[in-house]
Structure formats: C-alpha cells, structure tokens
Scaffold this motif. Sequence first.
Motif, PDB file in Angstrom:
ATOM      1  N   THR A  26       0.839  -1.198   0.000  1.00 18.07           N
ATOM      2  CA  THR A  26       0.000   0.000   0.000  1.00 18.07           C
ATOM      3  C   THR A  26       0.877   1.252   0.000  1.00 18.07           C
ATOM      4  N   ASP A  27       0.220   2.396  -0.070  1.00 17.13           N
ATOM      5  CA  ASP A  27       0.938   3.674  -0.024  1.00 17.13           C
ATOM      6  C   ASP A  27       1.160   4.144   1.406  1.00 17.13           C
ATOM      7  N   ASP A  28       0.722   3.347   2.382  1.00 20.63           N
ATOM      8  CA  ASP A  28       0.754   3.768   3.779  1.00 20.63           C
ATOM      9  C   ASP A  28       2.071   3.434   4.472  1.00 20.63           C
ATOM     10  N   THR A  29       3.189   3.887   3.914  1.00 21.26           N
ATOM     11  CA  THR A  29       4.465   3.717   4.598  1.00 21.26           C
ATOM     12  C   THR A  29       4.493   4.661   5.800  1.00 21.26           C
ATOM     13  N   ILE A  30       4.844   4.106   6.964  1.00 11.21           N
ATOM     14  CA  ILE A  30       4.746   4.869   8.206  1.00 11.21           C
ATOM     15  C   ILE A  30       6.139   5.113   8.774  1.00 11.21           C
ATOM     16  N   THR A  31       6.525   6.349   8.889  1.00 16.56           N
ATOM     17  CA  THR A  31       7.822   6.704   9.469  1.00 16.56           C
ATOM     18  C   THR A  31       7.753   6.549  10.977  1.00 16.56           C
ATOM     19  N   VAL A  32       8.759   5.855  11.534  1.00 14.57           N
ATOM     20  CA  VAL A  32       8.804   5.635  12.982  1.00 14.57           C
ATOM     21  C   VAL A  32      10.141   6.153  13.524  1.00 14.57           C
ATOM     22  N   GLY A  33      10.746   5.442  14.479  1.00 15.96           N
ATOM     23  CA  GLY A  33      12.013   5.881  15.048  1.00 15.96           C
ATOM     24  C   GLY A  33      13.209   5.368  14.271  1.00 15.96           C
ATOM     25  N   ASN A  34      14.372   5.415  14.905  1.00 16.20           N
ATOM     26  CA  ASN A  34      15.608   4.999  14.252  1.00 16.20           C
ATOM     27  C   ASN A  34      15.800   3.484  14.328  1.00 16.20           C
ATOM     28  N   ASN A  35      16.002   2.886  13.163  1.00 17.09           N
ATOM     29  CA  ASN A  35      16.264   1.445  13.050  1.00 17.09           C
ATOM     30  C   ASN A  35      15.172   0.583  13.676  1.00 17.09           C
ATOM     31  N   PRO A  36      13.944   0.672  13.132  1.00 11.91           N
ATOM     32  CA  PRO A  36      12.863  -0.181  13.637  1.00 11.91           C
ATOM     33  C   PRO A  36      13.210  -1.647  13.425  1.00 11.91           C
ATOM     34  N   ARG A  37      12.932  -2.454  14.430  1.00 13.41           N
ATOM     35  CA  ARG A  37      13.360  -3.848  14.372  1.00 13.41           C
ATOM     36  C   ARG A  37      12.200  -4.830  14.523  1.00 13.41           C
ATOM     37  N   GLY A  38      11.575  -4.849  15.692  1.00 13.58           N
ATOM     38  CA  GLY A  38      10.471  -5.774  15.925  1.00 13.58           C
ATOM     39  C   GLY A  38       9.126  -5.112  15.708  1.00 13.58           C
ATOM     40  N   VAL A  39       8.099  -5.939  15.466  1.00 11.73           N
ATOM     41  CA  VAL A  39       6.748  -5.415  15.294  1.00 11.73           C
ATOM     42  C   VAL A  39       5.753  -6.469  15.765  1.00 11.73           C
ATOM     43  N   ALA A  40       4.687  -6.011  16.419  1.00  9.21           N
ATOM     44  CA  ALA A  40       3.640  -6.912  16.890  1.00  9.21           C
ATOM     45  C   ALA A  40       2.308  -6.184  16.854  1.00  9.21           C
ATOM     46  N   VAL A  41       1.228  -6.958  16.718  1.00 15.50           N
ATOM     47  CA  VAL A  41      -0.115  -6.388  16.621  1.00 15.50           C
ATOM     48  C   VAL A  41      -0.966  -6.868  17.785  1.00 15.50           C
ATOM     49  N   THR A  91      17.693  -0.306  26.568  1.00 18.65           N
ATOM     50  CA  THR A  91      18.711  -0.057  25.555  1.00 18.65           C
ATOM     51  C   THR A  91      18.612  -1.077  24.429  1.00 18.65           C
ATOM     52  N   TYR A  92      18.548  -0.578  23.201  1.00 17.50           N
ATOM     53  CA  TYR A  92      18.463  -1.396  21.996  1.00 17.50           C
ATOM     54  C   TYR A  92      17.279  -2.376  22.030  1.00 17.50           C
ATOM     55  N   PRO A  93      16.046  -1.861  22.107  1.00 11.70           N
ATOM     56  CA  PRO A  93      14.887  -2.748  22.066  1.00 11.70           C
ATOM     57  C   PRO A  93      14.847  -3.523  20.758  1.00 11.70           C
ATOM     58  N   SER A  94      14.573  -4.800  20.867  1.00  9.01           N
ATOM     59  CA  SER A  94      14.658  -5.672  19.697  1.00  9.01           C
ATOM     60  C   SER A  94      13.328  -6.334  19.374  1.00  9.01           C
ATOM     61  N   GLY A  95      12.938  -7.318  20.183  1.00 16.13           N
ATOM     62  CA  GLY A  95      11.698  -8.028  19.914  1.00 16.13           C
ATOM     63  C   GLY A  95      10.528  -7.435  20.671  1.00 16.13           C
ATOM     64  N   VAL A  96       9.312  -7.778  20.209  1.00 13.49           N
ATOM     65  CA  VAL A  96       8.106  -7.315  20.878  1.00 13.49           C
ATOM     66  C   VAL A  96       7.007  -8.344  20.666  1.00 13.49           C
ATOM     67  N   ALA A  97       6.200  -8.568  21.697  1.00 11.02           N
ATOM     68  CA  ALA A  97       5.086  -9.510  21.612  1.00 11.02           C
ATOM     69  C   ALA A  97       3.953  -9.017  22.498  1.00 11.02           C
ATOM     70  N   VAL A  98       2.737  -9.395  22.137  1.00 16.99           N
ATOM     71  CA  VAL A  98       1.552  -8.954  22.870  1.00 16.99           C
ATOM     72  C   VAL A  98       0.827 -10.164  23.452  1.00 16.99           C
ATOM     73  N   ASP A  99       0.483 -10.071  24.739  1.00 16.42           N
ATOM     74  CA  ASP A  99      -0.410 -11.051  25.340  1.00 16.42           C
ATOM     75  C   ASP A  99      -1.823 -10.584  24.981  1.00 16.42           C
ATOM     76  N   VAL A 119       2.218  -5.860  26.762  1.00 16.59           N
ATOM     77  CA  VAL A 119       3.217  -5.850  25.690  1.00 16.59           C
ATOM     78  C   VAL A 119       4.596  -6.086  26.298  1.00 16.59           C
ATOM     79  N   TYR A 120       5.331  -7.054  25.739  1.00 12.65           N
ATOM     80  CA  TYR A 120       6.667  -7.394  26.225  1.00 12.65           C
ATOM     81  C   TYR A 120       7.712  -6.974  25.190  1.00 12.65           C
ATOM     82  N   VAL A 121       8.739  -6.274  25.648  1.00 11.62           N
ATOM     83  CA  VAL A 121       9.801  -5.778  24.764  1.00 11.62           C
ATOM     84  C   VAL A 121      11.155  -6.276  25.263  1.00 11.62           C
ATOM     85  N   THR A 122      11.904  -6.939  24.398  1.00  9.07           N
ATOM     86  CA  THR A 122      13.242  -7.391  24.771  1.00  9.07           C
ATOM     87  C   THR A 122      14.259  -6.291  24.485  1.00  9.07           C
ATOM     88  N   ASN A 123      15.075  -5.994  25.483  1.00  8.22           N
ATOM     89  CA  ASN A 123      16.105  -4.957  25.350  1.00  8.22           C
ATOM     90  C   ASN A 123      17.475  -5.619  25.226  1.00  8.22           C
TER      91      ASN A 123
END
Length: 206
Positions: free
Chosen positions: A52-67, A103-111, A117-121
């Motif tokens: 799609t055309d919906d590219t979303i600008t986020v922070g620096n070096n996005p790594r993990g994503v969860a819904v 520091t350096y968040p990497s993975g993310v998951a949702v219960d 929401v759990y974020v691995t640093n």
Amino acid sequence: INGRTGVLTDDTITVGNNLTGVAVDQGDDTVYVTNFNSFNVSVINGRTGVLTDDTITVGNNPRGVAVDQGDDTVYVTNYSSGNVSVINGRTGVLTDDTITVGTYPSGVAVDQGDDTVYVTNFGSFNVSVINGRTGVLTDDTITVGNNLTGVAVDQGDDTVYVTNFNSFNVSVINGRTGTVDDTITVGDNPYGVAVDGSGTNAGLVY
C-alpha cells in the motif's frame, strides 16, 4: 509462502531497506514490515499481496513489530532510539504514544488476553513490560539473560519465552506474576522464538 503447501509463491513484495520484523493483523489481513535502515514500516494488503501507499515513518532502526489483535494497535521497537512507536492500525497513523524502554529494544510480543506488551532490550539484558490498555510502561522490568532478541507469548497460559542470544538459552517468564520460572539451554545464539497456539501441537515452542 503458502503455509498449507509449504511452497514459495511468485508474490515477492519489494519494501524498504534491510527489513527485520513482520507481523500480521489477523482481523483484516494487513501485514506490517519493519525496514531497519529506512526508519519506516511498510504496509501490505495481505488479501491482494500488494504494497500500500501507507508507509509509516517511525524511530531509528525499527526492528520488531507486533499487533494487538483486539484493537489493531501496532507496536514497533526502534533499536537505536530506545523506544517503541505505537501505530493505530485502523487509521494507519502513528500516534503520539512513543514509549521509552531499555537499551536497543529488539523483539516485541503482545499477550492478547490482557493487552500486556513485552519488549526485549538487547543492550539492557531485560524485558520491559507495557500496559497496552493505558500505553504506560510498568515498573515490572524483568532481568533475563545476555543480549535477548526474540520474545513470544503462549496465549493459552500467559507464559512468555525470551531468547538470550549470547547466553545460549531461553528464559521462561510467568506472565501472571512477572517472574522468571525457568531457563532452558538451547543451541548457539538463539534469535527468534514462536509458540504453536492451536491444533495437536498446541504449546510447542520453536
């Protein structure tokens, strides 16, 4: 890939630079891809296989994503920014609720049961815990192994599994108490982790 046949399809989709994470909104088949060196998230229509055309600008070096499947909220870890971007999946708009984590968040998951929401640093050797209903970082930071990367939740019993890249093991967190219940030695440099949530293999961790 056609998951029913295990066959690679012809539908290769070009997105941004150095993609790292991917997540699917099961309700509307929207696919979110983090582009590490483009500082954005590509949005794919999963029903048509079209970008799609919906590219979303986020922070620096996005790594993990969860819904969060309940309210279509999308969480993106920004590795070099030390925070999590929050996207309204229904509108495709980045919210103002940027959440500072370790520091350096990497993975993310949702219960999905309680919207936790759990974020691995990777650089802090711990897991940040966010209340998804309020968008607030809780005080329940959980120390695990060295250079953690992946995280997954068993939606059936709220167990959280975290891969510790340089400890060669997996930490097992009781999501109801926020404590580490077990550490399981695996192979060298474990990176990703997933839980089979249904069928005859329900509860198996890969």
